[in-house]
Write a protein that holds these residues in place. Structure first.
Motif, short mmCIF file in Angstrom:
data_model
loop_
_atom_site.label_atom_id
_atom_site.label_comp_id
_atom_site.label_asym_id
_atom_site.label_seq_id
_atom_site.Cartn_x
_atom_site.Cartn_y
_atom_site.Cartn_z
N ASN A 13 29.05 1.01 -8.21
CA ASN A 13 28.67 2.35 -8.66
C ASN A 13 29.28 2.56 -10.03
O ASN A 13 30.48 2.75 -10.17
CB ASN A 13 29.16 3.42 -7.69
CG ASN A 13 28.32 3.50 -6.45
OD1 ASN A 13 27.15 3.15 -6.48
ND2 ASN A 13 28.92 3.95 -5.36
N LEU A 14 28.44 2.50 -11.04
CA LEU A 14 28.91 2.60 -12.41
C LEU A 14 28.84 4.05 -12.89
O LEU A 14 27.85 4.74 -12.66
CB LEU A 14 28.08 1.71 -13.32
CG LEU A 14 28.10 0.22 -12.99
CD1 LEU A 14 27.12 -0.55 -13.86
CD2 LEU A 14 29.50 -0.34 -13.17
N PRO A 16 28.86 6.88 -16.11
CA PRO A 16 28.35 6.86 -17.48
C PRO A 16 29.32 6.21 -18.47
O PRO A 16 28.89 5.52 -19.39
CB PRO A 16 28.12 8.34 -17.80
CG PRO A 16 27.77 8.93 -16.46
CD PRO A 16 28.68 8.19 -15.50
N SER A 17 30.60 6.36 -18.24
CA SER A 17 31.60 5.71 -19.10
C SER A 17 31.53 4.19 -18.99
O SER A 17 31.62 3.47 -19.99
CB SER A 17 33.00 6.22 -18.73
OG SER A 17 33.98 5.56 -19.48
N ASP A 18 31.36 3.69 -17.76
CA ASP A 18 31.20 2.24 -17.55
C ASP A 18 29.95 1.74 -18.25
O ASP A 18 29.96 0.70 -18.91
CB ASP A 18 31.09 1.91 -16.05
CG ASP A 18 32.35 2.23 -15.26
OD1 ASP A 18 33.45 2.18 -15.84
OD2 ASP A 18 32.20 2.54 -14.06
N LEU A 19 28.86 2.49 -18.10
CA LEU A 19 27.60 2.10 -18.73
C LEU A 19 27.70 2.10 -20.24
O LEU A 19 27.18 1.20 -20.91
CB LEU A 19 26.47 3.04 -18.26
CG LEU A 19 26.13 2.94 -16.78
CD1 LEU A 19 25.24 4.11 -16.36
CD2 LEU A 19 25.46 1.61 -16.48
N LEU A 20 28.42 3.07 -20.78
CA LEU A 20 28.63 3.13 -22.23
C LEU A 20 29.32 1.87 -22.73
O LEU A 20 28.90 1.26 -23.71
CB LEU A 20 29.46 4.36 -22.59
CG LEU A 20 29.87 4.51 -24.05
CD1 LEU A 20 28.66 4.73 -24.93
CD2 LEU A 20 30.86 5.64 -24.21
N TYR A 65 19.12 6.76 -15.83
CA TYR A 65 19.96 7.46 -16.79
C TYR A 65 19.20 7.74 -18.07
O TYR A 65 18.22 7.07 -18.39
CB TYR A 65 21.20 6.62 -17.13
CG TYR A 65 22.13 6.44 -15.96
CD1 TYR A 65 23.23 7.27 -15.80
CD2 TYR A 65 21.90 5.46 -15.01
CE1 TYR A 65 24.08 7.12 -14.72
CE2 TYR A 65 22.74 5.31 -13.92
CZ TYR A 65 23.83 6.14 -13.78
OH TYR A 65 24.66 5.99 -12.71
N SER A 66 19.68 8.73 -18.79
CA SER A 66 19.17 9.05 -20.11
C SER A 66 20.30 8.79 -21.11
O SER A 66 21.45 9.18 -20.87
CB SER A 66 18.73 10.51 -20.18
OG SER A 66 18.35 10.84 -21.50
N MET A 67 19.97 8.13 -22.20
CA MET A 67 20.96 7.86 -23.24
C MET A 67 20.48 8.49 -24.54
O MET A 67 19.38 8.22 -25.01
CB MET A 67 21.13 6.34 -23.44
CG MET A 67 22.14 5.99 -24.52
SD MET A 67 22.37 4.20 -24.70
CE MET A 67 21.02 3.82 -25.83
N HIS A 95 17.23 2.12 -16.39
CA HIS A 95 17.46 1.98 -14.95
C HIS A 95 18.54 0.92 -14.73
O HIS A 95 18.52 -0.13 -15.38
CB HIS A 95 16.18 1.57 -14.23
CG HIS A 95 15.07 2.55 -14.44
ND1 HIS A 95 14.91 3.65 -13.65
CD2 HIS A 95 14.08 2.60 -15.36
CE1 HIS A 95 13.87 4.34 -14.08
NE2 HIS A 95 13.35 3.73 -15.12
N VAL A 96 19.43 1.20 -13.81
CA VAL A 96 20.45 0.23 -13.42
C VAL A 96 19.87 -0.59 -12.28
O VAL A 96 19.50 -0.06 -11.23
CB VAL A 96 21.76 0.92 -12.99
CG1 VAL A 96 22.77 -0.10 -12.50
CG2 VAL A 96 22.32 1.76 -14.13
N LYS A 97 19.74 -1.88 -12.51
CA LYS A 97 19.19 -2.81 -11.52
C LYS A 97 20.28 -3.82 -11.16
O LYS A 97 21.25 -3.96 -11.90
CB LYS A 97 17.96 -3.50 -12.09
CG LYS A 97 16.85 -2.51 -12.42
CD LYS A 97 15.56 -3.18 -12.69
CE LYS A 97 14.48 -2.11 -12.73
NZ LYS A 97 13.16 -2.66 -12.67
N PRO A 98 20.14 -4.54 -10.06
CA PRO A 98 21.18 -5.50 -9.68
C PRO A 98 21.50 -6.54 -10.74
O PRO A 98 22.62 -7.00 -10.87
CB PRO A 98 20.60 -6.16 -8.42
CG PRO A 98 19.64 -5.17 -7.87
CD PRO A 98 19.08 -4.45 -9.07
N GLU A 99 20.49 -6.90 -11.57
CA GLU A 99 20.69 -7.94 -12.58
C GLU A 99 21.10 -7.39 -13.93
O GLU A 99 21.41 -8.14 -14.85
CB GLU A 99 19.41 -8.76 -12.81
CG GLU A 99 18.61 -9.14 -11.60
CD GLU A 99 17.74 -8.00 -11.05
OE1 GLU A 99 17.11 -7.24 -11.80
OE2 GLU A 99 17.71 -7.89 -9.82
#
Length: 117
Positions: A13-14, A16-20, A65-67, A95-99
């Motif tokens: 579970n990421l 928004p900070s992790d995604l950034l 997510y929206s960036m 979109h966050v996908k498994p890959e």
């Protein structure tokens, strides 16, 4: 257009900070499609290299997510013989996908009058 950043999510579970942090590592790979064709601003619009910055990332759905991002561009005005520096702020969904992360990038293209017919 879809653009993919490979990154093994492994069910994490990421935030928004992790995604950034992930996106910033791979920003050079998606920079060109995010900027797109600047002729919709002007035939004389030029992207200022390395000016792309992520402003925010927000969840808009499950694994979606929206960036918001911004970049600087220069537009040469021949009538006044000056360069105008401007910032453009835009958004992209991904979109966050498994890959990894899959971006849904809209192609911004002014087109020609022949294409309008």
């Amino acid at each position: 257009m879809k653009k993919f950043i490979p990154y093994p999510i492994n069910g994490e579970n990421l935030t928004p900070s992790d995604l950034l942090q992930i996106i910033e590592r791979y920003l050079s790979e998606i920079e060109e499609p995010l900027i797109g064709d600047l002729t919709y601003f002007s035939e004389n619009a030029r992207y200022e290299p390395n000016s792309l910055q992520i402003v925010s990332i927000a969840a808009i759905g499950e694994n979606c997510y929206s960036m918001d991002y911004q970049y600087r561009l220069t537009i040469f005005n021949g009538c006044l013989d000056i360069n105008a520096n401007e910032f453009s702020t835009q958004s992209v969904t991904f979109h966050v996908k498994p890959e990894g992360l899959e971006f849904d990038i809209i192609d911004l293209f002014k087109g020609s009058t022949a294409e309008e017919l």
